[in-house]
Design an enzyme around this catalytic site. Sequence first.
Site, PDB file in Angstrom:
ATOM      1  N   LEU A 386     -39.106  12.940   5.430  1.00 43.59           N
ATOM      2  CA  LEU A 386     -38.367  13.994   6.128  1.00 43.59           C
ATOM      3  C   LEU A 386     -37.032  13.489   6.671  1.00 43.59           C
ATOM      4  O   LEU A 386     -36.064  14.238   6.760  1.00 43.59           O
ATOM      5  CB  LEU A 386     -39.204  14.534   7.300  1.00 43.59           C
ATOM      6  CG  LEU A 386     -40.537  15.185   6.951  1.00 43.59           C
ATOM      7  CD1 LEU A 386     -41.253  15.608   8.217  1.00 43.59           C
ATOM      8  CD2 LEU A 386     -40.355  16.372   6.022  1.00 43.59           C
ATOM      9  N   GLY A 387     -36.962  12.203   7.045  1.00 40.94           N
ATOM     10  CA  GLY A 387     -35.734  11.651   7.589  1.00 40.94           C
ATOM     11  C   GLY A 387     -35.938  10.209   7.993  1.00 40.94           C
ATOM     12  O   GLY A 387     -37.058   9.663   7.933  1.00 40.94           O
ATOM     13  N   GLU A 388     -34.856   9.546   8.407  1.00 41.43           N
ATOM     14  CA  GLU A 388     -34.970   8.163   8.839  1.00 41.43           C
ATOM     15  C   GLU A 388     -33.876   7.848   9.840  1.00 41.43           C
ATOM     16  O   GLU A 388     -32.862   8.529   9.935  1.00 41.43           O
ATOM     17  CB  GLU A 388     -34.901   7.213   7.642  1.00 41.43           C
ATOM     18  CG  GLU A 388     -33.629   7.329   6.799  1.00 41.43           C
ATOM     19  CD  GLU A 388     -33.700   6.426   5.570  1.00 41.43           C
ATOM     20  OE1 GLU A 388     -34.051   5.245   5.728  1.00 41.43           O
ATOM     21  OE2 GLU A 388     -33.417   6.925   4.468  1.00 41.43           O
ATOM     22  N   GLY A 389     -34.127   6.768  10.630  1.00 34.34           N
ATOM     23  CA  GLY A 389     -33.169   6.329  11.625  1.00 34.34           C
ATOM     24  C   GLY A 389     -33.373   4.863  11.900  1.00 34.34           C
ATOM     25  O   GLY A 389     -34.014   4.136  11.136  1.00 34.34           O
ATOM     26  N   PHE A 391     -35.231   3.507  14.016  1.00 34.68           N
ATOM     27  CA  PHE A 391     -36.630   3.176  14.294  1.00 34.68           C
ATOM     28  C   PHE A 391     -37.461   3.011  13.026  1.00 34.68           C
ATOM     29  O   PHE A 391     -38.518   2.414  13.043  1.00 34.68           O
ATOM     30  CB  PHE A 391     -37.257   4.284  15.149  1.00 34.68           C
ATOM     31  CG  PHE A 391     -37.130   5.632  14.528  1.00 34.68           C
ATOM     32  CD1 PHE A 391     -38.005   6.060  13.543  1.00 34.68           C
ATOM     33  CD2 PHE A 391     -36.110   6.502  14.915  1.00 34.68           C
ATOM     34  CE1 PHE A 391     -37.870   7.300  12.970  1.00 34.68           C
ATOM     35  CE2 PHE A 391     -35.980   7.740  14.330  1.00 34.68           C
ATOM     36  CZ  PHE A 391     -36.867   8.135  13.349  1.00 34.68           C
ATOM     37  N   GLY A 392     -37.036   3.605  11.916  1.00 37.09           N
ATOM     38  CA  GLY A 392     -37.841   3.614  10.701  1.00 37.09           C
ATOM     39  C   GLY A 392     -37.718   4.952  10.002  1.00 37.09           C
ATOM     40  O   GLY A 392     -36.645   5.544   9.976  1.00 37.09           O
ATOM     41  N   ARG A 393     -38.828   5.451   9.476  1.00 37.98           N
ATOM     42  CA  ARG A 393     -38.793   6.702   8.705  1.00 37.98           C
ATOM     43  C   ARG A 393     -39.834   7.690   9.210  1.00 37.98           C
ATOM     44  O   ARG A 393     -40.862   7.289   9.777  1.00 37.98           O
ATOM     45  CB  ARG A 393     -39.038   6.413   7.221  1.00 37.98           C
ATOM     46  CG  ARG A 393     -37.940   5.549   6.590  1.00 37.98           C
ATOM     47  CD  ARG A 393     -38.191   5.327   5.116  1.00 37.98           C
ATOM     48  NE  ARG A 393     -37.066   4.625   4.493  1.00 37.98           N
ATOM     49  CZ  ARG A 393     -36.984   4.344   3.196  1.00 37.98           C
ATOM     50  NH1 ARG A 393     -37.969   4.691   2.386  1.00 37.98           N
ATOM     51  NH2 ARG A 393     -35.935   3.702   2.718  1.00 37.98           N
ATOM     52  N   LYS A 407     -44.233   9.215  12.161  1.00 36.95           N
ATOM     53  CA  LYS A 407     -43.127   8.278  12.342  1.00 36.95           C
ATOM     54  C   LYS A 407     -43.649   6.870  12.072  1.00 36.95           C
ATOM     55  O   LYS A 407     -44.489   6.354  12.812  1.00 36.95           O
ATOM     56  CB  LYS A 407     -42.541   8.396  13.746  1.00 36.95           C
ATOM     57  CG  LYS A 407     -41.369   7.429  13.986  1.00 36.95           C
ATOM     58  CD  LYS A 407     -40.524   7.822  15.170  1.00 36.95           C
ATOM     59  CE  LYS A 407     -41.217   7.495  16.468  1.00 36.95           C
ATOM     60  NZ  LYS A 407     -40.299   7.701  17.616  1.00 36.95           N
ATOM     61  N   ASP A 505     -32.713   8.353  26.261  1.00 41.85           N
ATOM     62  CA  ASP A 505     -32.208   8.551  24.893  1.00 41.85           C
ATOM     63  C   ASP A 505     -32.199  10.037  24.548  1.00 41.85           C
ATOM     64  O   ASP A 505     -32.540  10.438  23.435  1.00 41.85           O
ATOM     65  CB  ASP A 505     -33.047   7.765  23.889  1.00 41.85           C
ATOM     66  CG  ASP A 505     -32.261   7.490  22.596  1.00 41.85           C
ATOM     67  OD1 ASP A 505     -31.022   7.651  22.604  1.00 41.85           O
ATOM     68  OD2 ASP A 505     -32.891   7.139  21.582  1.00 41.85           O
TER      69      ASP A 505
END
Length: 648
Positions: A386-389, A391-393, A407, A505
Site C-alpha cells: 500500500l505504501g512505504e516510508g 519506518f518500512g512498508r 506495517k 510526529d
Amino acid sequence: MLSFQNMNQNQRQLYDRVKNKSGTLFLSAKQIGDEEAKAIAEALKVNTTLTQLGLDRNQIGDVGAQAIAEALKVNKTLTLLYLNVNQIGDAGAQAIAEALQVNKTLTLLNLSANRLGDAGAQAIGEALKVNTTLAGLGLGENQIGDVGAQAIAEALKVNTTLTELYLWQNQIGDAGAQALAEALKVNKTLTMLYLNKNFLTSTAITTLRQTGNTICKLEGLDDQRVPSPSELAQIVARAVNAQLQPSVNLAAENQQLRSELAAKEQVLATKDQELATKDQELQQLRFDLAAKDQKFATTELELVAKEQQLANKVQELAAKDQELAAKDQELAAKDLELQSALDRIDVLERNQDASGSASNFDQPIPQVPLATLVAATNNFAADSLLGEGAFGRVYGASLPGPRVAIKKLSAESKQGTVEFKSELDSLSKFRHANIIAILSYAEEGDERCLVYEFMPNGSVRDRLSRKNNTPALTWSQRHRIAADVARGMHYVQTAFPDHALFHLDLKTDNVLLDAHFNAKVSDFGLVRAAQHLDDKSYFRTQNVQGTAAYMCPEFFDEGRMTIKTDVYAFGMILLELLTATKPGARLKTDTRKAVKNQKFMAMLDSALKPTETDQQSVGEFVTLALECLEEAADDRPSFGSILVSLDP
C-alpha cells in the site's frame, strides 16, 4: 442534430474543450444542463483521445442523456463515464442502455443519485446481457424496485464482465433480493454488490447469504431502512396496477369474444345465402350460436363479478392508505422523539471529559504468529503493497474479519525496538473514534509487524496531492478532518489524569481516512509522557525526533516539550488543508503575508471553490491556523479551545 453554428458561446467553449481533450476531464458541479450536454455529446463523436469524463453533480436530464448515448455509439476511446447526481430518468437510461449494446470501450458507468425507475433498470438489464466491456455500474440512490432488480438479476446470469454493482438506497424488497440470490448462484465474475438502505427483511438477507457464492462480497445487507411516505405511495401504486391487471386482461378477452362472435355471424349470413336448401343444418348452426351466446352471457356475468371484486380491493387499498397515513404520523412522532434523544446523547458525548483512568481502556494487544501475516500477504508480495516510508512498508491483507493494514518495520527503520514497544503500549490504551485502532502484532527475532484497521482512503497528504487521480477533498470534508484530528489529540492529551502525552510526529502523512473520510491519528512510535504538566511547565529531551517542517521552535532548537508542542504541528496541518501545499516555514511566512495584504484567497487550493458562506469559514480557519503557529507556546490555543472553534 446540433451543429456548431447553432451553438451559443458557452456550448462552443464546452465543445472545443471536450473535442481537443485527451486523458481525463472532470466537469463536475458546473451547472451543466441538457443543452450543454448536447454540445459535449457532439464533441465526443469526433474526439479520439479522451478516456475519462466526469459530468457528475450537474443538471443533465433525459434529453442530455439521450444525446450522450448517441455519442457513445460511435466513440471509440471513452472508458469511464460519471453521470451521478443529475436528473436522468427512465427515458435517458433507456437511451444509454441502447448505446451499451454497441459500445465496446466503456468499463465504468455511474448513474447513481438520478431518477431511474424499473423501466430504466429493465433496459439496462437487457443491455448487460450483450455488453462485453462494462466492469463497474453505479445505480445507487434511484427508485428501482423489485421489477428492475429482477431484470438486472436475469442479466447477471449471462453477463461475464461486470465485477462491481451498486444498488444501494433503492426500493428493492424481498422479491428483488430473491432474484439476485438466484443470479449469484450461477454468476462467476461479480465481486462486489451493494444493497444497503433498501427494504430487505431478515429472510431475504439470509437467502442472499446462503447462495454458495464465494466470489461476490455483499455490502450493507444489515443496513436496511423503512420506506418513506413517498416510497410507500409508489409501492402502493405498483400494487394497485398489479391488482388492476386482471381487469385489463378480461377486457381483452371480452373484445376477443365479441370479435369471434361477429365473425361467426358473418359466416352464418353467408351460409344463409349460399345454402338456402340446407335449412335443417342452418337451424342446427343457430342452436350452436345460441349456446355460444349463453356462454358469452355467462362470461359477461363473471366479468361483472370480477370488476366488483376489484372495486372491493380498491376500497380495501384506500382503507390501507388511511392506516399507512396514521402509521406515518406515528413514525414521524417517533422520529422526532428519537432525534431528540440522539441530540441529547450527542451533547453529552461532546461535553464528556475525555480524561480518565488508563485502566478503563488498557487491554493487551493480541500477538499473532509472523507466519499468519506472511501467508496473508503472500510473503509480503508487491501486489499487496500500500505504501512505504522511513519506518518500512505497509501492506494490505485480508485476515479473518475486515481488511487490515500491516506495517512491517525494516531493519534500517528509524523506528527501532523502543518505538515499536512505545506504539504498542500507547495504542493498547487508546479507544477513540479519531485514533487508529491497532488489532494485533507479530514479533519474531528482528522481524516486527503491527496490524491496524484498514483505512481505504489513505492519508490526508495523499488526498491533498490527488494521488492516483483521486477527487479533491471538499471544503466540508477538510473542515471535518481538522475537527477529527483536534478531537483525537485532545483525547490523547487528557486520557490519563496523572501525566500528559506528546505525539511528536503529527502530520498529514500520519492522519488517515476511512471509507467515509473520517480522520484518525496514527503512528504513535515517537509518543512521550511527562508527569503533571500544566500550561506553563515543560519537559526537556536530548533526543529530538520527528519531522522538521512540523516542529515548533522550542522543540526543534532546545528539545523543550509542552502541551502546546503538538498544537504547532496541527496549525501546519490546517494550512495544508487550506492550500494543499507541502508544509514548512515558507508556507507559514507566505500565509502571514497574504493575510496581512488580504490576498489569502489566492493561496487556496485551486480545487476549492468556496461559497460566500464557506469564505467566512475559510477566514476563521486560517486565523486559527496562524494562532496555532505562534512562535511562543503560551500564545497558542489548547486543543480544547480549538475544538470549540471547529465543532459546529
